[in-house]
Design an enzyme around this catalytic site. Sequence first.
Site, PDB file in Angstrom:
ATOM      1  N   ARG A   1     -23.396 -65.775  -3.158  1.00  0.00           N
ATOM      2  CA  ARG A   1     -21.731 -65.857  -2.691  1.00  0.00           C
ATOM      3  C   ARG A   1     -20.783 -65.904  -3.202  1.00  0.00           C
ATOM      4  O   ARG A   1     -20.387 -67.201  -4.202  1.00  0.00           O
ATOM      5  CB  ARG A   1     -22.540 -68.038  -1.796  1.00  0.00           C
TER       6      ARG A   1
ATOM      7  N   LYS B   1     -15.435 -66.164 -15.301  1.00  0.00           N
ATOM      8  CA  LYS B   1     -15.322 -68.072 -15.814  1.00  0.00           C
ATOM      9  C   LYS B   1     -15.906 -68.009 -17.884  1.00  0.00           C
ATOM     10  O   LYS B   1     -15.004 -68.783 -17.868  1.00  0.00           O
ATOM     11  CB  LYS B   1     -16.828 -68.590 -14.878  1.00  0.00           C
TER      12      LYS B   1
ATOM     13  N   TYR C   1      -9.452 -63.690 -13.039  1.00  0.00           N
ATOM     14  CA  TYR C   1     -10.209 -64.714 -12.836  1.00  0.00           C
ATOM     15  C   TYR C   1      -9.889 -64.186 -10.991  1.00  0.00           C
ATOM     16  O   TYR C   1      -9.223 -63.370 -10.711  1.00  0.00           O
ATOM     17  CB  TYR C   1     -10.084 -65.749 -13.768  1.00  0.00           C
TER      18      TYR C   1
ATOM     19  N   ASN D   1     -11.597 -68.441  -1.728  1.00  0.00           N
ATOM     20  CA  ASN D   1     -11.416 -67.772  -3.235  1.00  0.00           C
ATOM     21  C   ASN D   1     -11.679 -66.556  -2.606  1.00  0.00           C
ATOM     22  O   ASN D   1     -12.781 -66.792  -2.050  1.00  0.00           O
ATOM     23  CB  ASN D   1     -12.242 -67.803  -4.107  1.00  0.00           C
TER      24      ASN D   1
ATOM     25  N   ASP E   1     -21.088 -76.002 -10.708  1.00  0.00           N
ATOM     26  CA  ASP E   1     -19.366 -75.586 -10.735  1.00  0.00           C
ATOM     27  C   ASP E   1     -19.409 -75.766  -9.456  1.00  0.00           C
ATOM     28  O   ASP E   1     -18.402 -76.148  -9.065  1.00  0.00           O
ATOM     29  CB  ASP E   1     -19.434 -74.561 -11.629  1.00  0.00           C
ATOM     30  N   ASP E   2     -19.869 -75.089  -8.709  1.00  0.00           N
ATOM     31  CA  ASP E   2     -19.403 -75.056  -6.929  1.00  0.00           C
ATOM     32  C   ASP E   2     -19.440 -76.255  -6.321  1.00  0.00           C
ATOM     33  O   ASP E   2     -18.580 -76.962  -6.132  1.00  0.00           O
ATOM     34  CB  ASP E   2     -19.915 -73.933  -6.294  1.00  0.00           C
TER      35      ASP E   2
ATOM     36  N   GLU F   1     -23.343 -70.562 -10.616  1.00  0.00           N
ATOM     37  CA  GLU F   1     -21.893 -70.575 -10.002  1.00  0.00           C
ATOM     38  C   GLU F   1     -22.227 -69.472  -8.531  1.00  0.00           C
ATOM     39  O   GLU F   1     -23.235 -67.722  -8.948  1.00  0.00           O
ATOM     40  CB  GLU F   1     -21.417 -69.779 -11.192  1.00  0.00           C
ATOM     41  N   ASP F   2     -21.580 -69.855  -8.046  1.00  0.00           N
ATOM     42  CA  ASP F   2     -21.633 -69.160  -7.017  1.00  0.00           C
ATOM     43  C   ASP F   2     -23.591 -68.259  -5.930  1.00  0.00           C
ATOM     44  O   ASP F   2     -23.413 -67.768  -5.993  1.00  0.00           O
ATOM     45  CB  ASP F   2     -20.791 -67.697  -7.507  1.00  0.00           C
TER      46      ASP F   2
END
Length: 599
Positions: free
Chosen positions: A158, A176, A105, A412, A268-269, A247-248
């Site tokens: 992203r 994830k 991760y 991150n 999630d973000d 996600e992302d």
Amino acid sequence: MARFSPQQSRPVHATPFMNHSTTPSDANYDTANPAYIRKYLRTYGLTPPRAESYETQKSRCLSQLGLKNTPIDKFQYLSTLRKNNVHLFYRLVTDHLRELTPLIYTPVVGEACQRWSEIYQQPEGMYLSWEDRGNLAAVIANWPQPTVEITCITDGSRILGLGDLGINGMGIPIGKLALYTACAGIRPEATLPLTLDLGTSNKTLREDPLYMGSRRDKISPEEEREFLDELMSALTERWPGIVIQFEDFKNPFPALERYQGIYTCFNDDIQGTGAVILGGVINAVKRSGLPCKDHRAVFFGAGSAGVGVAKQIVDFFVREGMTEEDARNCFYLVDTKGLVTADRGDKLADHKVYFARQNNNGQQFKTLEEVVDHVQPTILMGLSTMGGVFTPEILRKMADWNTTPIIFPLSNPSSKSECDFETAVKNTDGRCLFASGSPFPTMSFTNAQGQTNTYYPGQGNNMYVFPGIGLGSILSKAVRVTDNMIYASGEALSKALTAEEIELGLLYPDITRIREVSVVVARNVMRAAQEDKVDRETALRNMSDKDLDNYIRTRMYDPHTEVRALEREVGHLLSSLGNLTPFSSGSPTEEVNGSPHKL
Ligand SMILES: NC(=O)C1=CN([C@@H]2O[C@H](COP(=O)(O)OP(=O)(O)OC[C@H]3O[C@@H](n4cnc5c(N)ncnc54)[C@H](O)[C@@H]3O)[C@@H](O)[C@H]2O)C=CC1
Ligand SMILES: CC(=O)C(=O)O
Ligand SMILES: [Mg+2]
């Protein structure tokens, strides 16, 4: 669930023996399998004879891992292990969470995504392209697993703080979902990593001969909506109970707004990050000794994560007795153009409008330094993708203004963290309450009074909540993931620390306890689902908390018991067929040669 049909001599779908690859997992070739299992699976003779203990397997794996020179080599070794022996991979990860999560991760998955097309080895998820529109259901039908309980979807636009990586972002859904399995016991074969190939704005990638996605520019928002409409419908048609995690995505707000009232989905973000930071902030605010109303929070970064986190904390302040307006006034969001104000002169993106400052008297503040000097915050959050912007000078000011400055550099991977732990500790004389998105090592520091202490960084990463949100949604058979379920996950996390962890000054539970934490998070998510009446498993409403915790635990995949479960099932099956005295040769705890015996 019956895993074998007595009428057949082979597993029907081989469910327990497949991982989330597109081919059957070679877990069937687990060197821990005793001889009679190997015979049953028809793998007898295809692996070295000795039925090994986990200790032996583990020591070989750790020694092989130790021979790998670079983080990417280790990442690839672990990916191959997951492919070749899924249960062994998860035994190893659950036993070595602190050491191995950084390899599967953040931070290492970041580099793996940047180099995905270069280091690609094997299929581990699904790729759906813009060109597949109109046929998404047919493509999804190719996924070989009969049951999928949860999917994590990215379009790669992203990835962490690394920008648009197109289909190279696949490392993120895989990583994830590996945490869903390791941290919350969702069966590996019930997870689906999904990457959307909707073009990329990254010209370098489009021109890279090795890039494995389509070479087109990113599709338009309207086209994306059309594609996602079809995708959501196709996924739920094939797996009606599926939980869908976004996600992302570069701009995830429209999809969340569009689908959260219709499907069992969450972002999630925005939401997972909001909840996990809520958990840490509840503890940090308590520790600061200041009431909520006296806090002033500067957020560097006003994107999906920044706004998601700020909104969860507003909710907390309101629950603590503030009016919504007073609570919102505690927040100062900063983006590339400076402090977000209503009269800045540019058209604000919709998600920023709620936090646009009204009381700036026409003054504009362009830089983080200017904003920090103006606000003198108690809380400094970084969700900007800009590594190192929390300079020693800014940190020293935070320490001048506050007894316990709250410093959360959350971007991150590690290279994008707004500051590292050492810089934060040294420049606040060890007084900061710290959490970062990626892990930093524990450190020793001697403060101005000459006291030498050990300092423990918090990891404010959504990995503390998304596994429990997913597990709670699956087990309660929630038709939606409501705002209360998200809030409940963060609040539960804040209360999940042991007395010893509190004594050590931790803001988050020790990572090695994450499976136990996920049980508590899942239970609270389920309770919130029950309160909101979005649960379909209504029989669970009457269970006591203790019984519900046990219910959750018994439904969690435990890689350590897989071989035993397999032994039991094959044993029962063979007994039910009136078969033969089983099974003397080999068990995962006794190392024996797989000597021939009759079946
Ligand atoms: N710790 C955790 O669990 C999580 C961390 N993150 C991290 O947060 C970061 C941001 O993620 P998102 O909000 O989703 O991205 P985003 O792209 O939606 O937002 C980034 C924000 O930072 C601002 N920004 C970028 N460069 C800047 C600069 N030079 N000066 C001032 N502002 C600047 C942008 O204007 C934007 O408001 C990423 O690095 C991501 O890895 C995201 C989700 C969870
Ligand atoms: C942790 C996470 O979700 C991110 O950095 O985007
Ligand atoms: Mg993310």
